[in-house]
Design an enzyme around this catalytic site. Structure first.
Site, PDB file in Angstrom:
ATOM      1  CD  GLU A 255      -2.146   1.650   2.676  1.00 29.65           C
ATOM      2  OE1 GLU A 255      -1.900   2.844   2.958  1.00 29.65           O
ATOM      3  OE2 GLU A 255      -2.594   0.825   3.490  1.00 29.65           O
ATOM      4  CB  CYS A 294      -2.130   5.940   3.150  1.00 25.31           C
ATOM      5  SG  CYS A 294      -3.345   4.960   4.062  1.00 25.31           S
TER       6      CYS A 294
END
Length: 691
Positions: A255, A294
């Site tokens: 990720e 994120c």
């Protein structure tokens, strides 16, 4: 000097040397140091495989799920301790809630997933398939835990959630893990792991922690291990390219940094609910965790005729954000994680300024409450504007990982879709619109480049979890720049840690292996009616063949009158020319009701407490008047049913004190030709023997 501990091979051990200094992000005071120097990473990995893995593999999915639930409940008792430490990372109470209680919530959510799995150490994956003409050869797939260790290399922004959302999944799957948090905030991760280890809820070897460098850990991974990484794309690519990972074909889930975007629908104008929702969402995503998420909004797309009105409104909203010491109740945005992080964000903004301009905020000054701006890692929210999004590459390629976002114009919804794709893959995108057609067009057009899309409007805004909130039951990840991985996602996430294997054999053999009755397998004589057996006494394959019952036209007429279902096919005077049927046909639900009358032993109270429902019901052949139907009734699968937790006496409901389980039964409807006319899986709740 306080040196963080590494929990490895069953012991707390500090690394050699001075280590990396860790600072309070608000005051710049030294908190301690972290070091992994001198650790034997090969032994750490082997300890997980040889001690933790066998212990977890012996536990069933339900036992692992209940273990997660117990762990979540234990950690809830130590929230004050975790919050006190979290403030030192620069996080406010709201930021810390997402990190700490959001992470614990992930444990609860994954614990509840146990109900989606059998009470076994493995599970069947998908449907079974008959592979032969005479029903003697079949195939299916099973999932078993990998015999390695999950290695989690995490980011600094969520030191608790980042760990718990990952370990919840690998532990439910039956794999141990080694957690390597980002060093800068690893002191909070260490505090949580200390409580986990002290609880003794997890089997030894299930969880190990290293605070500092990962050393040569990845040089010792095997094909049975799984590596997950959260962080920058550059670091992820370097780790993913490790020669040993490539040689062993070790699964690697990443990720990475993501230029997520939000789109204002053309229908949203000043004064509408959607306009206000959009502004609120942008402000929240820019200021929560000081923009260090994120999933944070990095690109803001607005119809070109609404640009000035929108950036002015966003700026006014951001001006209301109070910045400073997160311990002060008036503060709504704390600091970045440290001075190094603040310096990096400023450098990235300077790159963005090559094609954009600041319309709100400053890189050089910030007003703070109850803090020293020269010592703490504080930064003003910065809103940039770029009027040439198609010819400017910077907004679509450079991420400033802080309270920074760029507003850009679009011409129409197709243009917005095209601009969203210039980010080359992201974790999440949001469109704010009350126009369903616009919503559909955007979702279908943009979905290929985003891991999650939120459609936000006045209908769901009050209960929406928001643009930046990954949820345990939905996938968290994205294509391309976002890393190409998937985390969480309910059962989907668990399968990353399981090996899928196709198995073939006779139905009776596959039944014996899987403990799930397969169609065409040999049934067992239960000795007495299965409904007279307690949960523990029932065996997979217990089977009865019922007496036959002749279906008459009068039966069908009566059921039609009783149910009110006078569909033309059930009326004997219908002209059936051009229809699917030869003559009057029995209702499928009438046959299901007849089936219950044939297989239910109803004359006395027995261990069957109630009918829990029907999972599958198919009608495969018409049943006409004169047909003789009978039922093949087989115990298919058994599942535990945990007692409901009752916190208050007034919450008690009848039956809460009864130990019970869920039994799935395969119900096959056959006619006088011995052909199957229908099939169903029904569920009953069955009492356990010793109360």
């Amino acid at each position: 000097m306080n040196k963080l501990g590494n929990y490895i091979t069953g012991n707390w051990i500090t690394g050699d040397g001075d280590g990396q200094l860790l600072y309070n992000a608000v005051t710049a005071d030294v908190i301690g140091a972290a070091s992994t120097k001198g650790l034997d990473f090969k032994s750490i990995a082997e300890y997980a495989r040889t001690v933790g893995n066998p212990a977890l593999r012996k536990m069933t999915f339900h036992a692992r799920g209940n273990m997660l639930k117990a762990l979540a409940m234990h950690l809830r008792n130590h929230l004050d301790k975790f919050y006190a430490i979290s403030y030192q990372t620069g996080a406010t109470k709201a930021d810390s809630w997402v990190d700490i209680e959001g992470g614990i919530g992930n444990l609860f959510a994954n614990a509840s997933l146990r109900r989606k799995f059998p009470d076994e150490v493995f599970c069947i994956d998908g449907e079974s398939h008959n592979l032969s003409k005479h029903n003697t050869f079949m195939g299916t797939h099973i999932l078993t835990p990998k015999e390695g260790v999950a290695i989690h290399i995490n980011a600094f922004n969520f030191p608790v959630w980042g760990m718990l959302e990952k370990i919840a999944v690998n532990l439910l799957a039956g794999m141990p893990c080694i957690v390597k948090p980002a060093t800068v905030t690893s002191y909070l991760t260490e505090a949580v792991v200390k409580e986990i280890i002290a609880s003794k809820i997890l089997p030894e070897g299930s969880l190990q922690l290293i605070c500092g460098s990962a050393g040569d850990l990845l040089d010792h991974v095997t094909s049975q291990d799984v590596v997950t990484f959260t962080g920058s794309a550059a670091t992820g690519l370097m780790l993913k390219s490790n020669p040993n990972i490539l040689r062993e074909n070790t699964p690697f889930t990443m990720e990475a940094d993501s230029l997520n975007c939000i789109v204002l629908g053309e229908d949203a104008v000043p004064g509408t609910a959607e306009w206000d929702i959009f502004v609120k969402e942008v402000r929240r995503e820019m200021t929560l965790k000081a923009g260090q998420r994120c999933t944070g909004i990095r690109r803001i797309f607005v119809p070109e005729n609404k640009m000035e009105a929108m950036w002015t409104t966003i700026g006014a909203s951001l001006s209301q954000t109070t910045i400073g010491n997160p311990l002060n109740e008036k503060v709504r945005m704390g600091s970045l994680a440290g001075e190094t992080q603040r310096k990096e964000v400023k450098e990235q903004v300077q790159k963005l300024l090559a094609s954009s301009q600041i319309v709100y905020g400053s890189l050089d000054s910030v007003e703070v409450i109850d803090a020293d701006a020269s010592k703490g890692a504080f930064l003003s929210p910065v809103l940039l504007m770029n009027n040439t999004p198609h010819s400017s590459s910077e907004p679509h390629n450079i991420e400033a990982f802080g309270p920074v976002s760029t507003i850009m114009p679009y011409k129409n919804i197709d243009d917005a879709i095209a601009l969203s794709k210039l980010g080359k893959g992201s974790l999440v995108s949001t469109i704010v619109t009350a126009n369903y057609k616009t919503a559909q067009q955007y979702v279908v057009g943009a979905a290929s480049h985003h891991g999650r899309i939120l459609v936000l409007n006045n209908e769901c805004a009050k209960e929406s979890t928001g643009h930046g909130s990954p949820l345990p039951l939905l996938v968290h990840g994205g294509p391309g720049r976002a890393g190409g991985g998937e985390e969480m996602g309910g059962i989907r996430g668990v399968k990353h840690y399981l090996q899928r294997t196709a198995i073939q054999g006779s139905p009776t053999t596959i039944t014996a292996i899987t403990n799930v009755y397969q169609p065409n397998a040999q049934g067992k004589d239960p000795g007495k009616h299965p409904f007279k057996k307690y949960f523990e006494e029932l065996e997979i394959g217990d089977q009865i063949i019922t007496d036959k019952r002749t279906i008459t036209s009068e039966d069908i007429d009566k059921f039609a009158d009783l149910s009110g279902d006078h569909f033309y096919a059930h009326i004997k005077t219908t002209d059936f020319t051009g229809t699917m049927f030869e003559q009057q046909v029995a209702h499928g639900y009438f046959i299901m009701s007849i089936a219950a009358g044939l297989f239910v032993d109803s004359y006395e109270i027995n261990p069957v407490l109630l009918n829990y429902g029907i999972d599958e019901l198919r009608f495969t052949k018409p049943v006409y008047p004169g047909a003789e139907v009978y039922i093949r009734f087989t115990c298919k699968e058994k599942l535990p049913n945990d007692k409901r937790v009752i916190e208050k006496p007034e919450d008690f409901k009848r039956g809460d004190d009864i130990d019970k389980g869920i039994v799935k039964w395969l119900v096959e409807f056959l006619d006088e030709t011995n052909e199957i006319t229908g099939v169903a899986t029904i569920l009953t709740m069955v009492k356990k023997k010793n109360q």
